[in-house]
Design an enzyme around this catalytic site. Structure first.
Site, PDB file in Angstrom:
ATOM      1  CE  LYS A   1      -3.956   2.037   2.471  1.00  0.00           C
ATOM      2  NZ  LYS A   1      -4.890   1.836   3.596  1.00  0.00           N
TER       3      LYS A   1
ATOM      4  CB  SER B   1      -7.549   3.953   2.429  1.00  0.00           C
ATOM      5  OG  SER B   1      -6.977   3.213   3.495  1.00  0.00           O
TER       6      SER B   1
ATOM      7  CB  SER C   1      -8.537   0.967   5.035  1.00  0.00           C
ATOM      8  OG  SER C   1      -9.057   2.204   5.447  1.00  0.00           O
TER       9      SER C   1
END
Length: 649
Positions: A173, A248, A272
């Site tokens: 990420k 996210s 997320s």
């Protein structure tokens, strides 16, 4: 004379006031000009960063997209443009490398069936095409990854390597440090600031044989259930490009779903990891936060620190099977002398409990479909019922469970995360970049004066918008005393929830992985309160995983709710055209009982629709247009090398 002196004094006072007003006006103009120049500077910086990545990517695609430029074992990497025409999905086939789980790929590399360089080439090219077609990528680390794969291939010629993630390409990420690459959090001010070293988690993955090769797209500041920002653009759902992949960790969800990465590492503070997994139809796991380190995972705030610890973010894996999730957690919790425990003394030094994970003991498991705040779409009710039936057939005892005080955990979460007032930390962390438009509603609520907030909350309640009324009431800045009161409420809710589970003898829970399938892009900013299914277990700090189960059926595009308000109206609208989208369930464990959670996930894996597990099977079933887009994108690069021929990418 006294009269003249008085007049002079008045005149001097008037002139002083006028001068002060003029100075204040000039200062405001100067501030406005300075802010405008800063915005332009940041926009140019973001554009420069994106263009730099795109230039490198397109060079990579131009050099590698043609069949003659691929290793023989990766020549059929992704898809063939079918002879019957570009709309004939059944004519496209995927190379097995992009279908392999991390467990399968490691075995294939170790046995020599697949070379580490060939596998990396296949997945780098697949990820490059995903970035081009779906905006899934932030930084791309392909040259570094290819060098690491070549070094591994050389090593494997001389020695046998038993590492558990041998040669596995891993997506990381955007906000997790990888040495030499940016961790932007979707903010322009964080571009061109390469991380000085790997995060502890990335270091441990490398030691286990994994090779980071791409970083996934995220929302600006990581706090929205979509993945869009001014640096990397707006990511789209592979299943339907008019919808969001979630956030996210949205880029990671895409890359795993389309076969561009066997494993990805995301983070989760409000769903997320689990929202993108639910939207994209893949597996994900959010561990107990206190068992994971934050070293090398900066917060999107000034000095890289969020300040609040009431609701903790935690890193966790995303994959296409539970075995891969388990492998990652075994790597991170391998023994008491591992790097995470030695570097971070605040992590509880609990190793992976093989006895608990491998236990054949049948469990008492609770389940629910509706959490009392947001009614789940019909497809989620069906997914939960399928999971309950499957677990019951395996010998587990599965009983109904009711979430206590359904609005309390939402009030506590919104109240605590808005405590600094007026989104102060978010805005400071952007260093002059405007907030993304999807934050508009939350920012408006955060700025309301106390009297206006009270009035608006009451008016909303009177017109039937009780849920929005509650959110409006609690999103103000808090005094220290008010913050402590919210902390008391948080502690009381945790105790009530765990007491209810203990009274029922429940060791795990099954519930929907969301309330709605992937939302249209323009709906996310209005629907953050609808993600209560995910928020709950961040508030509680429980370990929780997502298991894909099935897809929305045509007769399930109707939303029914006890509420008749704006949220329900948007939910109803968003379900139109949702047929074929993935839905799943969450498996929840008690704090520090992560292995029990993973065990139940493994037990549930057998009920998952097989078309959700292999990208090629999705393609054959015609459930996504992603590979059509991949073929079209690759054609732009490959045609110059092989004009007139079928395009292999």
């Amino acid at each position: 004379s006294p009269t003249v002196c008085t007049m002079d004094l008045r005149e001097r006072s008037r002139l002083a006031v006028c001068g002060l007003v003029a100075a204040l006006g000039a200062y405001k103009v100067w501030c406005a000009v300075k802010a405008s120049l800063r915005v332009r500077e940041l926009q140019a910086r973001a554009t420069r960063k994106r263009e730099e990545r795109d230039r490198q990517r397109r060079g990579y695609l131009t050099d590698n997209a043609a069949p003659g430029h691929l290793p023989a074992s990766a020549a059929d990497l992704t898809a063939l443009v079918p002879a019957a025409g570009p709309d004939d999905h059944a004519g496209m086939v995927l190379h097995p490398v992009t279908d392999l789980t991390a467990t399968e790929l490691t075995a294939a590399i170790r046995s020599g069936e697949v070379g580490s360089e060939a596998a990396m080439t296949a997945l780098c090219l697949r990820a490059a095409l995903a970035g081009e077609a779906l905006q899934s990528n932030a930084e791309e680390m392909f040259p570094d990854a290819m060098k690491a794969a070549a070094d591994l291939a050389e090593k494997l010629r001389a020695t046998d390597d038993k590492r558990p993630l041998l040669g596995v390409p891993v997506s990381i990420k955007d906000n997790i440090h990888v040495q030499g690459f940016d961790s932007t959090c979707g903010a322009a001010a964080r571009t061109f600031i390469p991380a000085p070293e790997d995060s502890v988690i990335v270091q441990m993955l490398r030691e286990a044989g994994a090779i980071p090769f791409v970083k996934g797209n995220v929302p600006q500041q990581l706090m929205m259930p979509m993945s869009s920002n001014g640096v990397w653009g707006t990511a789209v759902l592979p299943w339907d490009h008019t919808r969001t992949p979630g956030g996210s960790s949205g880029g990671e969800g895409i890359l795993v779903a389309v076969g561009a990465a066997p494993i990805a590492i995301g983070t989760d503070i409000g769903g997320s990891i689990r929202i993108p997994c639910s939207n994209n139809g893949v597996f994900g796991f959010k561990p107990t936060p206190q068992r994971m380190t934050h070293h090398g995972i900066p917060a999107c705030r000034p000095k890289n620190s969020a300040g609040q610890e009431a609701i903790l973010s935690t890193a966790g894996p995303i994959a296409r099977c539970v075995a891969d999730l388990v492998t990652v957690m075994r790597v991170l919790w391998k023994d008491k002398d591992n790097k995470m425990f030695s570097v971070d003394p605040f992590v509880v030094p609990m190793t992976f409990n093989e006895g608990k994970f491998g236990s054949s003991q049948r469990l008492r498991i609770g389940y629910y479909v509706h959490d009392g705040w947001m009614d789940a779409a019909p497809s989620y009710g069906r997914a939960v019922n399928m999971a309950v039936e499957h677990l019951t057939n395996q010998g587990h005892t599965v009983v109904p469970f009711t979430v206590p005080e359904p609005s309390e955990f939402l009030q506590v979460m919104y109240g605590l995360l808005s405590a600094d007032g007026e989104m102060h930390g978010y805005i400071e962390g952007l260093e002059g970049e405007p907030l993304h438009p999807d934050y508009r509603d939350i920012y408006f609520l955060s700025k309301l004066p106390s009297f206006a907030r009270t009035c608006l909350s009451k008016v909303l309640s009177l017109v039937g918008e009780q849920r929005l009324s509650i959110v409006t009431r609690v999103t103000n800045g808090k005094s220290t005393r008010e913050y402590w009161e919210y902390m008391k409420r948080l502690q009381a809710f945790k105790q009530r929830f765990t007491d209810d589970m203990a009274d029922a003898g429940i060791e795990a829970l099954i519930c929907p992985s969301g309330s709605l399938p992937a939302l249209p892009h323009d709906a996310t900013r209005k629907m953050t309160p609808s993600f209560s299914a995910n928020f709950l277990y961040n508030v509680l700090h429980f370990p929780v995983g997502t298991v894909p189960i099935t897809t929305v059926q045509p007769n399930e595009e109707i939303y029914c709710s006890r509420f008749s308000d704006r949220i329900s109206k948007i939910a109803s609208d968003s379900l139109r055209g949702a047929s074929g989208l993935p839905v799943g369930v969450q498996v929840v464990g008690l704090p520090y009982q992560d292995e029990t959670c993973l065990k139940v996930m493994l037990d549930l894996e057998g009920v998952t629709d097989s078309a959700l597990l292999r990208p090629s099977q999705r393609l054959i079933n015609g459930k996504t247009q992603t590979d059509k887009f991949f073929a079209e994108v690759a054609a732009r690069y490959a045609l110059s090398h092989a004009p007139g021929s079928q395009i292999q990418v």
